[in-house]
Design an enzyme around this catalytic site. Structure first.
Site, PDB file in Angstrom:
ATOM      1  N   LYS A 191       7.936  -5.818 -10.986  1.00 53.10           N
ATOM      2  CA  LYS A 191       8.777  -6.095 -12.037  1.00 53.10           C
ATOM      3  C   LYS A 191       9.667  -7.363 -11.469  1.00 53.10           C
ATOM      4  CE  LYS A 191      10.299  -1.754 -13.685  1.00 53.10           C
ATOM      5  NZ  LYS A 191       9.443  -0.945 -12.520  1.00 53.10           N
ATOM      6  N   THR A 223       3.838  -4.302  -4.154  1.00 53.11           N
ATOM      7  CA  THR A 223       5.049  -4.113  -3.153  1.00 53.11           C
ATOM      8  C   THR A 223       6.176  -3.578  -3.911  1.00 53.11           C
ATOM      9  OG1 THR A 223       5.538  -6.477  -3.452  1.00 53.11           O
ATOM     10  CG2 THR A 223       4.057  -6.300  -1.685  1.00 53.11           C
ATOM     11  N   LYS A 242      13.043  -3.067 -17.308  1.00 55.25           N
ATOM     12  CA  LYS A 242      11.790  -2.878 -18.309  1.00 55.25           C
ATOM     13  C   LYS A 242      12.273  -3.700 -19.498  1.00 55.25           C
ATOM     14  CE  LYS A 242       9.972   1.148 -15.977  1.00 55.25           C
ATOM     15  NZ  LYS A 242      10.183   2.685 -15.898  1.00 55.25           N
ATOM     16  N   PHE A 255       0.832  -1.260  -0.071  1.00 51.97           N
ATOM     17  CA  PHE A 255      -0.198  -0.119  -0.092  1.00 51.97           C
ATOM     18  C   PHE A 255       0.794   1.356   0.219  1.00 51.97           C
ATOM     19  CE2 PHE A 255      -4.214   1.847   1.823  1.00 51.97           C
ATOM     20  CZ  PHE A 255      -4.770   1.654   0.438  1.00 51.97           C
ATOM     21  N   GLU A 275      12.566   6.768  -8.560  1.00 48.87           N
ATOM     22  CA  GLU A 275      12.643   5.635  -7.558  1.00 48.87           C
ATOM     23  C   GLU A 275      12.916   6.143  -6.163  1.00 48.87           C
ATOM     24  OE1 GLU A 275      11.779   2.337  -8.352  1.00 48.87           O
ATOM     25  OE2 GLU A 275      11.091   3.429 -10.136  1.00 48.87           O
ATOM     26  N   GLY A 298       8.009  13.018  -7.768  1.00 51.79           N
ATOM     27  CA  GLY A 298       7.433  11.727  -7.390  1.00 51.79           C
ATOM     28  C   GLY A 298       7.716  10.731  -8.485  1.00 51.79           C
TER      29      GLY A 298
HETATM   30  N1  HSE Z   1      11.317   5.605 -11.675  1.00 48.08           N
HETATM   31  C1  HSE Z   1      10.481   5.035 -13.001  1.00 48.08           C
HETATM   32  C2  HSE Z   1      10.759   5.976 -13.975  1.00 48.08           C
HETATM   33  C3  HSE Z   1       9.172   4.929 -12.663  1.00 48.08           C
HETATM   34  O1  HSE Z   1      11.358   7.069 -13.757  1.00 48.08           O
HETATM   35  O2  HSE Z   1      10.256   5.982 -15.093  1.00 48.08           O
HETATM   36  C4  HSE Z   1       8.727   3.493 -12.223  1.00 48.08           C
HETATM   37  O3  HSE Z   1       9.428   2.319 -13.253  1.00 48.08           O
END
Ligand code: HSE
Length: 345
Positions: A128, A99, A228, A12, A213, A210
């Site tokens: 991920k 999480t 990714k 959460f 990370e 925001g």
């Molecule tokens: N911190 C990542 C970004 C977001 O800047 O794209 C989550 O994957």
């Protein structure tokens, strides 16, 4: 008549809470457009979980959690329940897994997802880690149990990546993927080029928005892009890469002069993740700053936006650009996957 779907949310943090708020905000649209009534019956957190068989007021709970930093003395609190206890007890239809990503072991999300799939619960994940470590095992389990496993939010979130390859490029063989897959680094490079910010200033702005990370090293050293890229490549190109297989150079400490001199030479610097299949069928992948010519399809991906270009054998080059790089965008990707489980079943 809308179908009631019982949902549990594990984790959460900001994305999990945004998901809860979206379920509340979009309730009417979910009912009228998709005949779905999503009811959050459980929320799992490290220091205890909430469970209510008739449903929690998740939006209010999210606001209260933001204020208190915990579930405090919520009447539905099971203080000794971790996520796994909730998955075993809540009789949910869907697990939303949010999480924090832990790429080394994939835990605790990997155990949550294994448990949910084994119980015939659909899974939608923003995490991920489990798919970097055990994608083939988990998709095999989902197939065996005839449930859905959806990971859009883990693979660039509000930018559609896997959906596009699986649905819109179905039947085509993807030969190459190139992506600007990290909003933070793209925001930093854009602010440096267009506003003359230095690296530290631009990173601080990305953190304030925001999008970075909690540990921004993951963004600026290219780890997030590599994670990714490995996910997308494994799903869309049938590869079996771990992030460690991805050659990686980030943008940490990039000088303003370097970004501006590229711009003066008519090139745009972006952090690009690219994967290619060679003639022997092997897929290799790398992440590195690239100087893109202005006519490259990813050159115009500005600020916190992301983009992906697929090159395939039959459909040539297809590019998708955009998508919000923040917790609300990630939560919206979870909601999309949730809706699509029921639209396509
Ligand atoms: N911190 C990542 C970004 C977001 O800047 O794209 C989550 O994957």
């Amino acid at each position: 008549m809308a179908t009631e779907i019982k949902v549990i949310v594990c984790g959460f943090g900001r994305v999990g809470r945004e998901f809860a708020k979206l379920v509340h905000e979009k309730a009417e649209r979910m009912r009228t457009a998709y005949s779905l009534d999503a009811v959050i019956v459980g929320i799992g957190e490290l220091n205890g979980s909430l469970h209510h068989t008739r449903g929690l007021d998740a939006a209010k709970t999210a606001d209260a959690f933001e204020r208190a930093g915990s579930f405090a003395d919520h009447p539905s609190l099971k203080a000794d329940w971790q996520g796994l206890d909730l998955i075993r007890s809540a009789q949910a239809d869907v697990l939303i897994e949010t999480t924090p990503t832990e790429v080394r072991t994939g835990e605790p999300a990997l155990s949550h997802i294994r448990e949910a799939l084994a119980r015939g619960i659909h899974v939608v994940s923003a995490n991920k880690g489990p798919f970097i470590r055990a994608y083939r095992e988990l998709t095999g389990l989902a197939r065996e149990k005839k449930v859905s496993l959806k990971i859009s939010a883990a693979a660039a979130a509000a930018l559609p990546t896997i959906d596009v390859a699986e649905t819109c490029l179905a039947g085509a063989e993807i030969l190459e993927v190139e992506g600007v897959l990290n909003g933070t680094t793209n925001f930093i490079l854009t602010r440096m080029r267009t506003n003359g910010r230095n690296y530290e200033e631009a990173l601080a702005e990305a953190q304030a928005l925001g999008i970075a990370e909690t540990d921004p090293t993951l963004d600026v050293e290219g780890f997030d892009t590599a994670n990714k890229l490995a996910l997308i490549t494994n799903v869309c190109m049938g590869a079996d890469l771990t992030p460690e297989d991805v050659e990686r150079t980030g943008i940490a400490g990039m000088s303003l002069a370097e970004v501006q001199s590229a711009s003066a030479a008519g090139k745009i610097m972006r952090l690009v993740g690219a994967a290619r299949r060679d003639e022997a069928g092997r897929v290799s992948a790398r992440v590195a700053p690239a100087l893109l010519p202005p006519d490259h399809p990813l050159a115009g991906v500005e600020g916190a936006e992301k983009g992906i270009t697929y090159t395939s054998d039959t459909m040539d080059r297809v590019t998708v650009v955009g998508g919000k790089s923040d917790p609300r965008g990630a939560a919206a990707a979870l909601l999309k996957d949730f809706i699509n489980i029921y639209r396509h079943s």
